[in-house]
Design a protein around this motif. Structure first.
Motif, short mmCIF file in Angstrom:
data_model
loop_
_atom_site.label_atom_id
_atom_site.label_comp_id
_atom_site.label_asym_id
_atom_site.label_seq_id
_atom_site.Cartn_x
_atom_site.Cartn_y
_atom_site.Cartn_z
N PRO A 166 0.81 -1.23 0.00
CA PRO A 166 0.00 0.00 0.00
C PRO A 166 0.84 1.28 0.00
O PRO A 166 0.39 2.31 -0.49
CB PRO A 166 -0.85 -0.11 1.26
CG PRO A 166 -0.22 -1.15 2.10
CD PRO A 166 0.55 -2.04 1.18
N GLU A 167 2.07 1.20 0.52
CA GLU A 167 2.93 2.39 0.45
C GLU A 167 3.20 2.73 -1.01
O GLU A 167 3.17 3.90 -1.40
CB GLU A 167 4.22 2.15 1.21
CG GLU A 167 5.07 3.40 1.33
CD GLU A 167 6.25 3.21 2.26
OE1 GLU A 167 7.40 3.28 1.77
OE2 GLU A 167 6.03 2.97 3.46
N ALA A 168 3.47 1.73 -1.83
CA ALA A 168 3.68 1.98 -3.26
C ALA A 168 2.37 2.43 -3.93
O ALA A 168 2.37 3.37 -4.73
CB ALA A 168 4.21 0.72 -3.94
N LEU A 169 1.26 1.76 -3.57
CA LEU A 169 -0.04 2.15 -4.14
C LEU A 169 -0.40 3.59 -3.81
O LEU A 169 -1.02 4.28 -4.61
CB LEU A 169 -1.15 1.22 -3.63
CG LEU A 169 -1.25 -0.15 -4.28
CD1 LEU A 169 -2.34 -0.96 -3.57
CD2 LEU A 169 -1.55 -0.04 -5.75
N HIS A 170 -0.01 4.04 -2.63
CA HIS A 170 -0.29 5.41 -2.22
C HIS A 170 0.24 6.39 -3.25
O HIS A 170 -0.48 7.31 -3.69
CB HIS A 170 0.34 5.65 -0.84
CG HIS A 170 0.14 7.03 -0.31
ND1 HIS A 170 1.08 8.01 -0.44
CD2 HIS A 170 -0.90 7.57 0.37
CE1 HIS A 170 0.64 9.11 0.13
NE2 HIS A 170 -0.56 8.88 0.63
N GLY A 171 1.48 6.21 -3.67
CA GLY A 171 2.06 7.09 -4.67
C GLY A 171 1.48 6.90 -6.06
O GLY A 171 1.37 7.85 -6.83
N THR B 246 -4.65 4.08 2.99
CA THR B 246 -4.27 4.19 4.40
C THR B 246 -3.95 2.81 4.95
O THR B 246 -4.70 1.87 4.74
CB THR B 246 -5.39 4.84 5.25
OG1 THR B 246 -5.65 6.15 4.74
CG2 THR B 246 -4.99 4.93 6.71
N ILE B 247 -2.84 2.74 5.66
CA ILE B 247 -2.45 1.53 6.37
C ILE B 247 -2.84 1.73 7.84
O ILE B 247 -2.36 2.67 8.48
CB ILE B 247 -0.93 1.28 6.29
CG1 ILE B 247 -0.45 1.27 4.83
CG2 ILE B 247 -0.55 0.00 7.02
CD1 ILE B 247 1.05 1.45 4.68
N ILE B 248 -3.70 0.89 8.34
CA ILE B 248 -4.11 0.95 9.75
C ILE B 248 -3.13 0.09 10.53
O ILE B 248 -2.94 -1.08 10.23
CB ILE B 248 -5.55 0.44 9.95
CG1 ILE B 248 -6.53 1.15 9.00
CG2 ILE B 248 -5.97 0.56 11.41
CD1 ILE B 248 -6.66 2.63 9.20
N GLU B 249 -2.48 0.69 11.54
CA GLU B 249 -1.46 0.00 12.33
C GLU B 249 -1.89 -0.09 13.79
O GLU B 249 -1.44 0.69 14.63
CB GLU B 249 -0.12 0.74 12.23
CG GLU B 249 0.44 0.79 10.83
CD GLU B 249 1.71 1.62 10.72
OE1 GLU B 249 2.52 1.31 9.84
OE2 GLU B 249 1.88 2.58 11.49
#
Length: 189
Positions: A72-77, A87-90
């Motif tokens: 998702p970090e890559a998808l965010h960009g 958003t990644i829920i941690e």
């Protein structure tokens, strides 16, 4: 959604970690054409603070969560220019069935050398079922609320324990970078 179960030291955990990552990657891509076409939407990844900062005894679990953070970090960009949010829920520790026998299997310590490093975490996992500090209903509300935010974060930590672990990691990385910067920079051509 799949039911997760993992072992704290070995066993079939690598396979389960792979299954967890595969379940995510096979579930998200089918939604992306619709989100791209409508130029809106919000991809939520329910991860774990263990995907940002893992701990002794839960390395395989942490590894699967690290993988789920990278996607998702890559998808965010990739999706931000299209109006799609990610958003990644941690979450930290919440009073769910995660630590009971239906959610986790803590295998007996197999290697004595790891008792000092992994032992305290293994003991905490065994003793903290029903004592986690987080309220699942409040977490659910926070997740709904983040989907309605004008500018939602890439990462949303839930729980004071999650915040503490996330705050500690950059401090460690900064100290090590300061100490070893000369070596890192010495590798240029």
């Amino acid at each position: 959604m799949y039911r997760r179960s993992w072992t704290a030291t070995g066993g079939s955990a690598p396979g389960k970690a792979l299954l967890a990552t595969t379940a995510y990657t096979s579930g998200t891509p089918p939604t992306l054409p619709t989100l791209r076409a409508q130029r809106s939407g919000h991809v939520l990844n329910i991860g774990s603070v263990g995907g940002f900062a893992t701990a002794p005894a839960v390395g395989l679990y942490g590894a699967s969560k690290f993988a789920l953070e990278g996607i998702p970090e890559a998808l965010h960009g990739e999706l931000a220019p299209l109006g799609v949010r990610v958003t990644i829920i941690e979450p930290g520790g919440f009073r769910t069935d995660f630590l009971n026998s239906s959610g986790i299997q803590v295998e007996p310590a197999g290697i004595v050398d790891y008792v000092a490093g992994a032992g305290p975490v293994r003991e905490a996992l065994a003793k903290n079922d029903g004592r986690q500090p987080g309220d699942p209903a409040k977490a659910a509300k926070a997740v709904v609320d983040v989907t309605e935010a004008a500018e939602p974060p890439l990462r949303l930590q839930l729980g004071a324990d999650a915040v503490e672990r996330v705050e500690a990691k950059p401090d460690l990385v900064r100290r090590e970078l300061d100490q070893w910067r000369h070596v890192a920079l010495s590798t240029a051509i």
